[in-house]
Design a protein around this motif. Structure first.
Motif, short mmCIF file in Angstrom:
data_model
loop_
_atom_site.label_atom_id
_atom_site.label_comp_id
_atom_site.label_asym_id
_atom_site.label_seq_id
_atom_site.Cartn_x
_atom_site.Cartn_y
_atom_site.Cartn_z
N ARG A 29 45.00 48.13 41.29
CA ARG A 29 44.06 47.60 42.30
C ARG A 29 44.65 47.83 43.68
O ARG A 29 45.85 47.72 43.89
N GLY A 30 43.79 48.19 44.61
CA GLY A 30 44.25 48.51 45.96
C GLY A 30 44.44 50.01 46.15
O GLY A 30 44.63 50.47 47.27
N ARG A 31 44.42 50.75 45.03
CA ARG A 31 44.52 52.22 45.07
C ARG A 31 43.35 52.80 44.29
O ARG A 31 42.86 52.21 43.34
N ARG A 32 42.92 53.99 44.71
CA ARG A 32 41.90 54.70 43.94
C ARG A 32 42.61 55.41 42.78
O ARG A 32 43.75 55.84 42.92
N LEU A 125 36.42 58.39 38.76
CA LEU A 125 37.08 58.05 40.01
C LEU A 125 36.82 56.56 40.22
O LEU A 125 35.66 56.14 40.31
N ILE A 126 37.89 55.78 40.23
CA ILE A 126 37.80 54.32 40.28
C ILE A 126 38.27 53.86 41.66
O ILE A 126 39.31 54.31 42.16
N ASP A 127 37.48 52.98 42.29
CA ASP A 127 37.81 52.55 43.66
C ASP A 127 38.91 51.49 43.68
O ASP A 127 39.41 51.06 42.64
N THR A 128 39.25 51.04 44.88
CA THR A 128 40.35 50.09 45.07
C THR A 128 40.08 48.73 44.45
O THR A 128 41.00 47.96 44.22
#
Length: 149
Positions: A29-32, A125-128
């Motif tokens: 979490r906090g990173r893609r 592609l997973i967001d933050t």
């Protein structure tokens, strides 16, 4: 399970990589994250894809994207593949097929008229925040990093 779509929360997982290190999606979490699924270590298409991601890894990191590969191969197989091609990112072991099933990429395939179950070459592609930003179902193995950037 159905293929998760853009806007869905990415299914969480915990898996070991080629070095026995444990990875949990929630820890990113906090990173893609580019979570890429591929059929088999050291085959032509999978090698082209992994090497393209390797060659563009610094650009992906600079764009804030962590790459994680997933296949149902063993830790030993992943280790040989990563070492042979100097892959700088984790390859997650999914021998029990939990991750491929949670992401809906374990599907019926066909080769030479023979039907069998296998891993589809898809990337999430997973967001933050842990939501799926984009699903790439038509992966260009030789230009996959460009598809992500």
């Amino acid at each position: 399970m159905a293929l998760p779509q853009a806007g869905d929360t990415a299914p969480d997982f915990t898996a070991q990589d080629q070095n026995g290190t444990s990875h949990t999606l929630a820890n990113y979490r906090g990173r893609r994250v580019a979570l890429y699924f591929y059929p088999k270590d050291d085959t032509s298409g999978c090698t082209a894809q992994a090497c393209d991601l390797r060659d563009n890894y610094q650009s992906l990191l600079a764009a804030g994207i962590q790459v994680l590969g997933v296949s149902i191969d063993s830790e030993k197989s992943h280790q040989k593949f990563a070492t042979k091609y100097d892959l700088p990112f984790p390859l997650l072991v999914d021998e029990d097929k939990k991750i491929v099933q949670d992401y809906g990429v374990w599907q019926e395939k066909s080769m030479y008229g023979r039907k069998y179950m296998g891993t589809m070459r898809y990337t999430f592609l997973i967001d933050t925040e842990g939501k799926i930003e984009r699903v790439i179902t038509k992966v260009d193995t030789k230009n996959h990093a460009a598809q992500l950037l």
